[in-house]
Design a protein around this motif. Sequence first.
Motif, PDB file in Angstrom:
ATOM      1  N   TYR A  49      44.272  41.118  17.425  1.00 60.65           N
ATOM      2  CA  TYR A  49      42.860  41.501  17.489  1.00 60.65           C
ATOM      3  C   TYR A  49      42.283  41.192  18.867  1.00 60.65           C
ATOM      4  O   TYR A  49      41.647  42.042  19.488  1.00 60.65           O
ATOM      5  CB  TYR A  49      42.033  40.816  16.397  1.00 60.65           C
ATOM      6  N   LEU A  50      42.510  39.991  19.351  1.00 59.40           N
ATOM      7  CA  LEU A  50      42.011  39.619  20.683  1.00 59.40           C
ATOM      8  C   LEU A  50      42.624  40.519  21.749  1.00 59.40           C
ATOM      9  O   LEU A  50      41.936  40.975  22.669  1.00 59.40           O
ATOM     10  CB  LEU A  50      42.313  38.157  20.990  1.00 59.40           C
ATOM     11  N   ASN A  51      43.910  40.812  21.621  1.00 60.90           N
ATOM     12  CA  ASN A  51      44.563  41.700  22.591  1.00 60.90           C
ATOM     13  C   ASN A  51      43.946  43.092  22.563  1.00 60.90           C
ATOM     14  O   ASN A  51      43.688  43.689  23.614  1.00 60.90           O
ATOM     15  CB  ASN A  51      46.068  41.781  22.322  1.00 60.90           C
ATOM     16  N   ALA A  52      43.713  43.642  21.374  1.00 59.55           N
ATOM     17  CA  ALA A  52      43.109  44.975  21.267  1.00 59.55           C
ATOM     18  C   ALA A  52      41.702  44.979  21.857  1.00 59.55           C
ATOM     19  O   ALA A  52      41.315  45.922  22.551  1.00 59.55           O
ATOM     20  CB  ALA A  52      43.082  45.431  19.806  1.00 59.55           C
ATOM     21  N   GLU A  53      40.946  43.918  21.593  1.00 61.75           N
ATOM     22  CA  GLU A  53      39.597  43.829  22.143  1.00 61.75           C
ATOM     23  C   GLU A  53      39.621  43.777  23.670  1.00 61.75           C
ATOM     24  O   GLU A  53      38.845  44.465  24.338  1.00 61.75           O
ATOM     25  CB  GLU A  53      38.889  42.602  21.584  1.00 61.75           C
ATOM     26  N   ARG A  54      40.519  43.002  24.229  1.00 65.17           N
ATOM     27  CA  ARG A  54      40.625  42.901  25.687  1.00 65.17           C
ATOM     28  C   ARG A  54      41.084  44.228  26.301  1.00 65.17           C
ATOM     29  O   ARG A  54      40.604  44.623  27.368  1.00 65.17           O
ATOM     30  CB  ARG A  54      41.573  41.771  26.068  1.00 65.17           C
ATOM     31  N   LYS A  55      41.997  44.924  25.631  1.00 59.65           N
ATOM     32  CA  LYS A  55      42.457  46.219  26.131  1.00 59.65           C
ATOM     33  C   LYS A  55      41.303  47.219  26.159  1.00 59.65           C
ATOM     34  O   LYS A  55      41.115  47.939  27.152  1.00 59.65           O
ATOM     35  CB  LYS A  55      43.599  46.756  25.262  1.00 59.65           C
ATOM     36  N   ALA A  56      40.540  47.279  25.071  1.00 63.89           N
ATOM     37  CA  ALA A  56      39.405  48.204  25.012  1.00 63.89           C
ATOM     38  C   ALA A  56      38.363  47.837  26.068  1.00 63.89           C
ATOM     39  O   ALA A  56      37.839  48.708  26.775  1.00 63.89           O
ATOM     40  CB  ALA A  56      38.793  48.196  23.614  1.00 63.89           C
ATOM     41  N   TYR A  57      38.048  46.559  26.179  1.00 64.63           N
ATOM     42  CA  TYR A  57      37.089  46.068  27.171  1.00 64.63           C
ATOM     43  C   TYR A  57      37.511  46.500  28.581  1.00 64.63           C
ATOM     44  O   TYR A  57      36.705  46.994  29.365  1.00 64.63           O
ATOM     45  CB  TYR A  57      37.011  44.541  27.061  1.00 64.63           C
ATOM     46  N   THR A  58      38.780  46.331  28.880  1.00 64.86           N
ATOM     47  CA  THR A  58      39.300  46.688  30.204  1.00 64.86           C
ATOM     48  C   THR A  58      39.139  48.173  30.479  1.00 64.86           C
ATOM     49  O   THR A  58      38.672  48.564  31.559  1.00 64.86           O
ATOM     50  CB  THR A  58      40.788  46.296  30.306  1.00 64.86           C
ATOM     51  N   ALA A  59      39.511  49.007  29.509  1.00 67.52           N
ATOM     52  CA  ALA A  59      39.421  50.459  29.701  1.00 67.52           C
ATOM     53  C   ALA A  59      37.973  50.924  29.800  1.00 67.52           C
ATOM     54  O   ALA A  59      37.679  51.920  30.458  1.00 67.52           O
ATOM     55  CB  ALA A  59      40.135  51.187  28.569  1.00 67.52           C
ATOM     56  N   ALA A  60      37.070  50.197  29.178  1.00 67.92           N
ATOM     57  CA  ALA A  60      35.646  50.560  29.244  1.00 67.92           C
ATOM     58  C   ALA A  60      35.003  50.089  30.542  1.00 67.92           C
ATOM     59  O   ALA A  60      34.177  50.789  31.118  1.00 67.92           O
ATOM     60  CB  ALA A  60      34.896  49.960  28.053  1.00 67.92           C
ATOM     61  N   ARG A  61      35.375  48.918  31.021  1.00 73.45           N
ATOM     62  CA  ARG A  61      34.666  48.273  32.128  1.00 73.45           C
ATOM     63  C   ARG A  61      35.296  48.437  33.503  1.00 73.45           C
ATOM     64  O   ARG A  61      34.616  48.267  34.507  1.00 73.45           O
ATOM     65  CB  ARG A  61      34.541  46.772  31.852  1.00 73.45           C
ATOM     66  N   SER A  62      36.583  48.724  33.560  1.00 74.78           N
ATOM     67  CA  SER A  62      37.225  48.819  34.871  1.00 74.78           C
ATOM     68  C   SER A  62      37.060  50.222  35.444  1.00 74.78           C
ATOM     69  O   SER A  62      36.601  51.130  34.758  1.00 74.78           O
ATOM     70  CB  SER A  62      38.717  48.479  34.759  1.00 74.78           C
ATOM     71  N   ASP A  63      37.448  50.380  36.699  1.00 68.46           N
ATOM     72  CA  ASP A  63      37.378  51.710  37.302  1.00 68.46           C
ATOM     73  C   ASP A  63      38.567  52.578  36.891  1.00 68.46           C
ATOM     74  O   ASP A  63      38.602  53.760  37.182  1.00 68.46           O
ATOM     75  CB  ASP A  63      37.265  51.626  38.824  1.00 68.46           C
TER      76      ASP A  63
END
Length: 134
Positions: A49-63
């Motif tokens: 769950y934490l990994n999926a959340e971090r992956k989504a966060y990264t794809a949303a927030r990074s360039d």
Amino acid sequence: MEGITHEQALAAVRHVLETASRPVSVVVVDTHGEVVASVAMTGAARDTYLNAERKAYTAARSDATTTRTLAAKVGAAPTELASFDPRFSFFLGGVAAFGGGRRVGAVGVSGLPGEDDERLAIAAIEAAGLDSPS
């Protein structure tokens, strides 16, 4: 389109639940990386769950539009890695979602090999009626 809707987020989650070959976690976030909908399937390892959340966060927030793209950009450069948001993930499975040509959020999947997580995230975005990066 402003951002990912709750209905689109639920459609993405539902698609993953119906098509994953084994238990996974899926998290759908808005453009700020805030969770809109998520689930850790019964039997999924708790850290997914934490990994999926971090992956989504990264794809949303990074360039970058995917965690794969960001990982390739960074390479193995320690100074480059140190300059990123500590919540970013460089594991495959985070994919930005687009609507009307604009980023509206992202989907992160974790629990399978990275290639499979990424494929599930892309399919979930498309099942929600949104566009994945080309």
